[in-house]
Design an enzyme around this catalytic site. Structure first.
Site, mmCIF file in Angstrom:
data_model
loop_
_atom_site.group_PDB
_atom_site.id
_atom_site.type_symbol
_atom_site.label_atom_id
_atom_site.label_comp_id
_atom_site.label_asym_id
_atom_site.label_seq_id
_atom_site.Cartn_x
_atom_site.Cartn_y
_atom_site.Cartn_z
ATOM 1 C CG ASP A 14 42.852 66.711 40.870
ATOM 2 O OD1 ASP A 14 41.932 67.154 40.150
ATOM 3 O OD2 ASP A 14 44.059 66.760 40.551
ATOM 4 C CG ASP A 16 43.414 65.160 34.562
ATOM 5 O OD1 ASP A 16 42.958 64.002 34.468
ATOM 6 O OD2 ASP A 16 42.968 66.118 33.911
HETATM 7 MG MG LIG Z 1 45.391 67.621 39.289
#
Ligand SMILES: [Mg+2]
Ligand SMILES: [Zn+2]
Length: 187
Positions: A14, A16
């Protein structure tokens, strides 16, 4: 350390909250100026690259559907990210993102679409040889549904997302950061 991680050849990240500092809930990162690396993220990615694993980013970018930024902005940001990583001897092998709003597609995590795209582009990859590293329940849920191993990044308690406890239960392992996860489980 979990023995199963030895067989991992594809590491899905992922973005962020794993590579870079997560914006406050409801805020979005649209440009490079708002992108701040978490400590050790570049070197963790370089370590994964050196180990011969593929590193693949899968990211929900609902901000596009909401009109906060465009797909071109995301691509420009990823180009800057790649350039920055290059200066640290690191690279991302592929980026996939979902530009849609909630419940309109099958690619917004926890949907399987981004992973399916990656499995099409990397035909030798399989769930058994893949690991997802994410900071949200949706990351861990997506991995779990597909039979992909997972590590939850349990960051700062103050910015911890709703569902974090459930995610911790569902994940194969929990780590404080991408750097720590790579050191402990993948080096
Ligand atoms: Mg995230
Ligand atoms: Zn989508």
């Amino acid at each position: 350390m979990k023995a199963c991680f030895h067989s991992i050849q594809y590491v899905f990240l992922d973005r962020d909250g794993v590579i870079n500092r997560k914006p406050p809930e409801g805020a979005y990162i649209s440009h490079w100026s708002g992108f701040h690396f978490l400590p050790g993220a570049e070197s963790a990615i370089a370590t994964l690259n050196r180990s011969g694993r593929r590193v693949i980013v899968v990211s929900n970018q609902r901000g596009i559907a909401l009109g906060y930024y465009t797909a071109a902005d995301v691509q420009a940001l990823h180009a800057r990210l790649q350039e920055h990583l290059g200066a640290h001897g690191a690279k991302i092998d592929a980026f996939y993102y979902c530009p849609h709003d909630k419940e309109q597609c099958d690619c917004r995590k926890p949907g399987p679409g981004l992973f399916r795209q990656a499995f099409r582009d990397f035909p030798e990859a399989s769930p058994a040889s893949s690991l997802m590293i994410g900071d949200s329940l949706s990351d861990i849920e997506a991995a779990s549904r597909l039979g992909i191993h997972s590590i939850l990044i349990h960051g700062d308690p103050e910015t911890r997302k709703p569902g974090a406890d459930e995610a911790a239960t569902l994940a194969d392992a929990v780590s404080g950061s991408l750097f720590q996860a790579v050191e402990e489980c993948l080096s």
